[in-house]
Design an enzyme around this catalytic site. Structure first.
Site, PDB file in Angstrom:
ATOM      1  N   ASP A  43       0.820  -1.218   0.000  1.00 28.88           N
ATOM      2  CA  ASP A  43       0.000   0.000   0.000  1.00 28.88           C
ATOM      3  C   ASP A  43       0.854   1.268   0.000  1.00 28.88           C
ATOM      4  O   ASP A  43       0.329   2.374   0.099  1.00 28.88           O
ATOM      5  CB  ASP A  43      -0.927   0.000   1.229  1.00 28.88           C
ATOM      6  CG  ASP A  43      -0.146   0.032   2.539  1.00 28.88           C
ATOM      7  OD1 ASP A  43       1.103  -0.061   2.498  1.00 28.88           O
ATOM      8  OD2 ASP A  43      -0.766   0.168   3.608  1.00 28.88           O
ATOM      9  N   GLU A  45       3.236   2.091   2.259  1.00 28.19           N
ATOM     10  CA  GLU A  45       3.849   2.395   3.558  1.00 28.19           C
ATOM     11  C   GLU A  45       5.322   1.985   3.547  1.00 28.19           C
ATOM     12  O   GLU A  45       5.703   1.033   2.880  1.00 28.19           O
ATOM     13  CB  GLU A  45       3.118   1.643   4.679  1.00 28.19           C
ATOM     14  CG  GLU A  45       1.827   2.299   5.095  1.00 28.19           C
ATOM     15  CD  GLU A  45       1.161   1.571   6.260  1.00 28.19           C
ATOM     16  OE1 GLU A  45       1.840   0.781   6.958  1.00 28.19           O
ATOM     17  OE2 GLU A  45      -0.040   1.798   6.458  1.00 28.19           O
ATOM     18  N   LYS A 198      11.904  39.983  -9.966  1.00 27.90           N
ATOM     19  CA  LYS A 198      11.037  38.841 -10.309  1.00 27.90           C
ATOM     20  C   LYS A 198       9.752  38.881  -9.500  1.00 27.90           C
ATOM     21  O   LYS A 198       9.764  39.215  -8.337  1.00 27.90           O
ATOM     22  CB  LYS A 198      11.780  37.533 -10.011  1.00 27.90           C
ATOM     23  CG  LYS A 198      10.943  36.277 -10.217  1.00 27.90           C
ATOM     24  CD  LYS A 198      11.738  35.005  -9.937  1.00 27.90           C
ATOM     25  CE  LYS A 198      11.526  34.486  -8.545  1.00 27.90           C
ATOM     26  NZ  LYS A 198      12.201  33.218  -8.270  1.00 27.90           N
ATOM     27  N   ASP A 228      14.418  24.762  -9.571  1.00 27.49           N
ATOM     28  CA  ASP A 228      13.317  23.796  -9.558  1.00 27.49           C
ATOM     29  C   ASP A 228      12.873  23.589 -11.011  1.00 27.49           C
ATOM     30  O   ASP A 228      13.411  22.726 -11.715  1.00 27.49           O
ATOM     31  CB  ASP A 228      12.203  24.341  -8.644  1.00 27.49           C
ATOM     32  CG  ASP A 228      11.096  23.330  -8.412  1.00 27.49           C
ATOM     33  OD1 ASP A 228      11.123  22.272  -9.056  1.00 27.49           O
ATOM     34  OD2 ASP A 228      10.193  23.593  -7.597  1.00 27.49           O
ATOM     35  N   THR A 229      11.946  24.402 -11.507  1.00 29.11           N
ATOM     36  CA  THR A 229      11.529  24.254 -12.911  1.00 29.11           C
ATOM     37  C   THR A 229      12.453  25.043 -13.847  1.00 29.11           C
ATOM     38  O   THR A 229      12.239  25.063 -15.055  1.00 29.11           O
ATOM     39  CB  THR A 229      10.099  24.783 -13.089  1.00 29.11           C
ATOM     40  OG1 THR A 229      10.101  26.186 -12.763  1.00 29.11           O
ATOM     41  CG2 THR A 229       9.110  24.051 -12.208  1.00 29.11           C
ATOM     42  N   ALA A 230      13.425  25.743 -13.281  1.00 27.60           N
ATOM     43  CA  ALA A 230      14.390  26.579 -14.023  1.00 27.60           C
ATOM     44  C   ALA A 230      13.742  27.803 -14.663  1.00 27.60           C
ATOM     45  O   ALA A 230      14.367  28.479 -15.480  1.00 27.60           O
ATOM     46  CB  ALA A 230      15.168  25.769 -15.058  1.00 27.60           C
TER      47      ALA A 230
HETATM   48  C1  R5P Z   1      12.649  31.123  -4.862  1.00 18.97           C
HETATM   49  O1  R5P Z   1      12.474  32.060  -4.113  1.00 18.97           O
HETATM   50  C2  R5P Z   1      13.893  30.303  -4.896  1.00 18.97           C
HETATM   51  O2  R5P Z   1      14.981  30.984  -4.349  1.00 18.97           O
HETATM   52  C3  R5P Z   1      14.225  29.860  -6.320  1.00 18.97           C
HETATM   53  O3  R5P Z   1      14.461  31.016  -7.089  1.00 18.97           O
HETATM   54  C4  R5P Z   1      13.082  29.107  -6.914  1.00 18.97           C
HETATM   55  O4  R5P Z   1      12.657  28.096  -6.058  1.00 18.97           O
HETATM   56  C5  R5P Z   1      13.454  28.513  -8.240  1.00 18.97           C
HETATM   57  O5  R5P Z   1      12.325  27.910  -8.779  1.00 18.97           O
HETATM   58  P1  R5P Z   1      12.155  27.732 -10.347  1.00 18.97           P
HETATM   59  O6  R5P Z   1      13.433  27.090 -10.837  1.00 18.97           O
HETATM   60  O7  R5P Z   1      10.959  26.824 -10.488  1.00 18.97           O
HETATM   61  O8  R5P Z   1      11.913  29.073 -10.921  1.00 18.97           O
END
Ligand code: R5P
Length: 329
Positions: A43, A45, A198, A228-230
């Site tokens: 499941d 776990e 940003k 993360d997603t850049a």
């Molecule tokens: C946000 O405040 C973090 O410092 C990074 O800039 C953010 O997590 C990067 O995320 P992504 O690559 O998705 O834009």
């Protein structure tokens, strides 16, 4: 660097999140990883068992809460529980990447503060100390009611930049929140800084319109904690080029690299992206522009010094002194 002298009372354990890093640390410390059995029930776990006695030991578990963050966090908590019931002297959670840390305050009504919730869960599970790298914001350290170390990776990155021997560089933060990090890099490298304006209309979506500071004809080094997603670094790189930057590098401690990060990185004009191995990068995500710097030597030294009750400050002073000499050359 030497290994651990007091082998009998020292245990190093790895979860499944970054076994490669744990293996590197174990090699440097000349101490084998304590075997653990970690498996899943049908499941989903998690089941964990430590396969050696840890009675009276100083135990270090290496487990970043990297993707899948919830799974790796749960595995860490269950490992800690298994240990706690086996009478160790102390348990240190080494969490090179502390996930859930970006939700560190309420920005809208009825939101959670997961950075605090996860800190509570870790301490409640039975952890006595945490070691982390480059927290999203330094004040998250205060969310822990147990001793916590937030290790700085600036000397590792700055050393890499200094080796390039580039003239006319500028350190750029991709958002206002990262200005302190950019300033710290700028101070070490003796370089000016700039900040990209940003905005985040919603999670994982970024919009940029302006750059504060002069980037014209300069080599820009974007510095961030997480890719993360850049979206942040690729959008920031576009605006930097628009404002006349000559070429762009990006540095970030944690390569989360969720989709569509690799596609965005490959399609971007960024020359090179430098990350560390706080998160294990799967082979299919190793884009040609990606360079990974290992934190293992610094982490091994930190674990050794924590075990021996020695301060870390002198290690950083020495790293910064070496760097200063390199930059002056
Ligand atoms: C946000 O405040 C973090 O410092 C990074 O800039 C953010 O997590 C990067 O995320 P992504 O690559 O998705 O834009």
């Amino acid at each position: 660097m030497g290994g651990i002298l007091d082998r009998r009372h020292f245990k190093l354990i790895s979860g499944t999140a970054n076994k490669k890093l744990a293996d590197e640390v174990s090699k440097i410390l000349k101490i084998p990883l304590t075997p653990v059995e970690i498996k899943r029930f049908h499941d989903g776990e998690i089941y964990c068992r430590v396969l050696e006695s840890v009675r009276g030991c100083d135990v270090y578990i290496i487990q970043p809460t990297s993707p899948d963050a919830s799974l790796h966090l749960m595995e860490l908590l269950i490992l800690v529980d298994a240990l706690k019931r086996s009478s160790p002297d102390k348990i240190t959670a080494v969490i090179p990447y502390y996930g859930y840390c970006r939700q560190d305050k309420k920005t809208k009504p009825r939101e959670p503060i997961t950075a605090k919730l996860v800190a509570n869960m870790i301490a409640t599970a039975g952890v006595n100390r945490v070691i982390m790298f480059d927290l999203h914001v330094a004040q998250v350290q205060g969310f822990f009611d147990i001793p916590s170390d937030n290790l700085d990776v600036i000397p590792l990155f700055a050393d890499y930049i200094a080796d390039k021997k580039l003239k006319d560089i500028v350190i750029v933060s991709p958002d206002a929140g990262g200005a302190a990090r950019a300033r710290a890099f700028g101070k070490v490298l003796n370089a000016p800084i700039a900040i990209v304006d940003k905005r985040r209309p919603e999670q994982n979506v970024s919009e940029v319109e302006n750059v504060i500071g002069d980037v014209k004809s300069k080599t820009a080094f974007l510095v961030d904690d997480i890719i993360d997603t850049a979206g942040s670094i690729t959008e920031a790189s576009n605006i930097l080029l628009k404002f006349g930057a000559k070429e762009i590098y990006a540095l970030a401690t944690h390569g989360v690299l969720s989709n569509p990060a690799i596609e965005r990185i490959s399609n971007s004009k960024i020359k090179e992206i430098i990350i560390t191995n706080t998160i294990e990068i799967p082979i299919e995500k190793m884009a040609s522009k990606l360079k990974v710097i290992s934190i293992a030597p610094l982490l091994a030294e930190t674990i050794k010094r924590t075990h021996e009750g020695l301060p870390m400050g002198i290690i950083y002073e020495e790293m910064y002194r070496r760097l200063e000499r390199k930059i002056k050359k």
